[in-house]
Design a protein around this motif. Sequence first.
Motif, PDB file in Angstrom:
ATOM      1  N   ILE A  13      65.517  42.539  60.515  1.00  0.00           N
ATOM      2  CA  ILE A  13      65.289  41.922  61.795  1.00  0.00           C
ATOM      3  C   ILE A  13      66.701  41.087  62.113  1.00  0.00           C
ATOM      4  O   ILE A  13      66.984  40.456  61.122  1.00  0.00           O
ATOM      5  CB  ILE A  13      64.126  41.013  62.208  1.00  0.00           C
ATOM      6  CG1 ILE A  13      62.849  41.961  61.747  1.00  0.00           C
ATOM      7  CG2 ILE A  13      64.069  40.762  63.627  1.00  0.00           C
ATOM      8  CD1 ILE A  13      61.321  41.075  61.652  1.00  0.00           C
TER       9      ILE A  13
ATOM     10  N   LYS B 156      67.573  39.719  65.151  1.00  0.00           N
ATOM     11  CA  LYS B 156      67.582  38.508  66.369  1.00  0.00           C
ATOM     12  C   LYS B 156      66.108  37.922  66.288  1.00  0.00           C
ATOM     13  O   LYS B 156      65.114  38.360  65.571  1.00  0.00           O
ATOM     14  CB  LYS B 156      67.730  39.330  67.615  1.00  0.00           C
ATOM     15  CG  LYS B 156      68.907  40.082  67.819  1.00  0.00           C
ATOM     16  CD  LYS B 156      69.949  39.679  68.995  1.00  0.00           C
ATOM     17  CE  LYS B 156      71.318  39.969  68.849  1.00  0.00           C
ATOM     18  NZ  LYS B 156      71.658  41.455  69.562  1.00  0.00           N
ATOM     19  N   ARG B 157      66.247  36.659  66.899  1.00  0.00           N
ATOM     20  CA  ARG B 157      64.810  35.872  66.824  1.00  0.00           C
ATOM     21  C   ARG B 157      64.059  36.215  68.182  1.00  0.00           C
ATOM     22  O   ARG B 157      62.786  36.612  67.860  1.00  0.00           O
ATOM     23  CB  ARG B 157      65.113  34.317  66.868  1.00  0.00           C
ATOM     24  CG  ARG B 157      65.590  34.223  65.461  1.00  0.00           C
ATOM     25  CD  ARG B 157      65.079  32.820  64.820  1.00  0.00           C
ATOM     26  NE  ARG B 157      65.239  32.559  63.307  1.00  0.00           N
ATOM     27  CZ  ARG B 157      66.516  32.450  62.712  1.00  0.00           C
ATOM     28  NH1 ARG B 157      67.467  32.028  63.453  1.00  0.00           N
ATOM     29  NH2 ARG B 157      66.622  32.631  61.386  1.00  0.00           N
TER      30      ARG B 157
ATOM     31  N   SER C  66      65.174  38.247  70.905  1.00  0.00           N
ATOM     32  CA  SER C  66      65.325  39.343  71.851  1.00  0.00           C
ATOM     33  C   SER C  66      64.313  40.190  72.310  1.00  0.00           C
ATOM     34  O   SER C  66      63.379  40.230  71.125  1.00  0.00           O
ATOM     35  CB  SER C  66      66.617  39.950  71.172  1.00  0.00           C
ATOM     36  OG  SER C  66      66.897  41.135  71.714  1.00  0.00           O
TER      37      SER C  66
ATOM     38  N   GLU D 126      67.325  44.987  71.545  1.00  0.00           N
ATOM     39  CA  GLU D 126      66.720  44.838  70.465  1.00  0.00           C
ATOM     40  C   GLU D 126      65.582  43.964  70.283  1.00  0.00           C
ATOM     41  O   GLU D 126      65.663  43.000  70.819  1.00  0.00           O
ATOM     42  CB  GLU D 126      67.914  44.626  69.497  1.00  0.00           C
ATOM     43  CG  GLU D 126      67.696  44.448  68.180  1.00  0.00           C
ATOM     44  CD  GLU D 126      69.029  44.111  67.390  1.00  0.00           C
ATOM     45  OE1 GLU D 126      69.999  44.019  67.920  1.00  0.00           O
ATOM     46  OE2 GLU D 126      68.648  43.502  66.233  1.00  0.00           O
ATOM     47  N   ARG D 127      64.602  44.472  69.392  1.00  0.00           N
ATOM     48  CA  ARG D 127      63.628  43.504  69.480  1.00  0.00           C
ATOM     49  C   ARG D 127      63.574  42.574  68.303  1.00  0.00           C
ATOM     50  O   ARG D 127      64.180  43.010  67.247  1.00  0.00           O
ATOM     51  CB  ARG D 127      62.333  44.381  68.975  1.00  0.00           C
ATOM     52  CG  ARG D 127      61.671  45.279  70.092  1.00  0.00           C
ATOM     53  CD  ARG D 127      61.942  46.650  69.799  1.00  0.00           C
ATOM     54  NE  ARG D 127      61.561  47.605  70.720  1.00  0.00           N
ATOM     55  CZ  ARG D 127      62.317  48.950  70.873  1.00  0.00           C
ATOM     56  NH1 ARG D 127      63.321  48.973  70.669  1.00  0.00           N
ATOM     57  NH2 ARG D 127      61.651  49.672  71.907  1.00  0.00           N
ATOM     58  N   GLY D 128      63.364  41.344  68.628  1.00  0.00           N
ATOM     59  CA  GLY D 128      63.614  40.469  67.618  1.00  0.00           C
ATOM     60  C   GLY D 128      62.321  39.955  66.812  1.00  0.00           C
ATOM     61  O   GLY D 128      61.247  40.492  67.183  1.00  0.00           O
TER      62      GLY D 128
END
Length: 318
Positions: free
Chosen positions: A103, A105-106, A108, A126-128
């Motif tokens: 992962i 991003k936190r 996103s 993008e999935r955080g």
Amino acid sequence: MNRSEIFSFLKTKPDISVLIVGGGINGIGAFRDLASNGVDVLLVERGDFCSGASATSSHMAHGGIRYLENGEFRLVREAVQERNLMLQNAPHLVKPLPTTIPIFKRFSGLLNAPLKFFGMLDKPTERGALVIKIGLMFYDAFTGRQRTVPRHEFLSRSKALAKWNRLNPGIVNAAVYYDGAILNPERLGVELILDAESENPKARALNYVSMVGGSENTIILRDELTDDSYDVRPKLVINAAGPWIDSANKKLGLSTHFIGGTKGSHIVVDHPELRAAIGDHEFFFENNDGRIVLIFPLFDRVLIGTSDIPVEHPDDVR
Ligand SMILES: Cc1cc2nc3c(=O)[nH]c(=O)nc-3n(C[C@H](O)[C@H](O)[C@H](O)COP(=O)(O)OP(=O)(O)OC[C@H]3O[C@@H](n4cnc5c(N)ncnc54)[C@H](O)[C@@H]3O)c2cc1C
């Protein structure tokens, strides 16, 4: 009954309840269900059993975690339960598959689901960590009390890098969750056929037999080993020809266009260093173009996929 006994039987008794065209996992699944309900059913496959799409999947028995983002909770719950059944009923063929998501991003990706709901999303961001955490909590809940696989685990950056020292150091976290790995899908298919035939003597399966045409109530089958033709008169035909569904329909005089456009493909690499680096884990991450990429431990090789390549006809897929 062996092959020639089945053909002799069909010559004298061409009336059957159900004909299934296509011996991939869908045709075989229907065959087994009908057989266990006592129905007389004939399955024909023009090549070897499970030689089409079912042999060349990404080898996962999965609940489709990414469909949670589309709000398809019922679909995911059902798929997770089916995955659980496969893990329980065929533990020699379907094994728990630890899957790691690096992962980057936190927060996103939080708006992906609502924007998709309102039709305002062209390409998901993008999935955080937060989105992935919520998704995995639902996924664990759908696994239910059966606990066929362990719950997910969230790792800090330092723990993840200590465990996977070849991971991109740009990660902020990593998550590990479980699905199922089907290493030999062909064996699963063949075992289901044998199971059906042993349970119901009126369930008969033939490979190297094609459905080549039909008119009114009669369907023409061709033995690909001898070129002999046979007529059968089924009350119901199930077209389980997968990617060839339209060409099978055409042989029956029906014009449909369910399939076409693209093929998904993998590459399998012989890369001992990469194979050692991933261990028994699958890795699942987003490419810059939004595609989900998987890296899967396939025996002593590594399967990497998938890409979408334009292809008009399934026979052109190699
Ligand atoms: C790249 C990719 C990765 C995938 N990964 C996964 C995964 O990891 N896990 C998962 O669950 N699903 C996965 N899928 C989906 C899965 O592979 C398919 O949903 C499934 O295999 C379809 O099975 P089927 O029986 O419908 O088709 P097929 O397996 O293709 O079977 C159809 C059969 O019909 C036969 N046939 C065609 N015409 C005739 C005829 N006239 N007479 C007799 N027989 C005929 C063909 O020979 C073929 O064997 C993936 C799909 C793709 C494209």
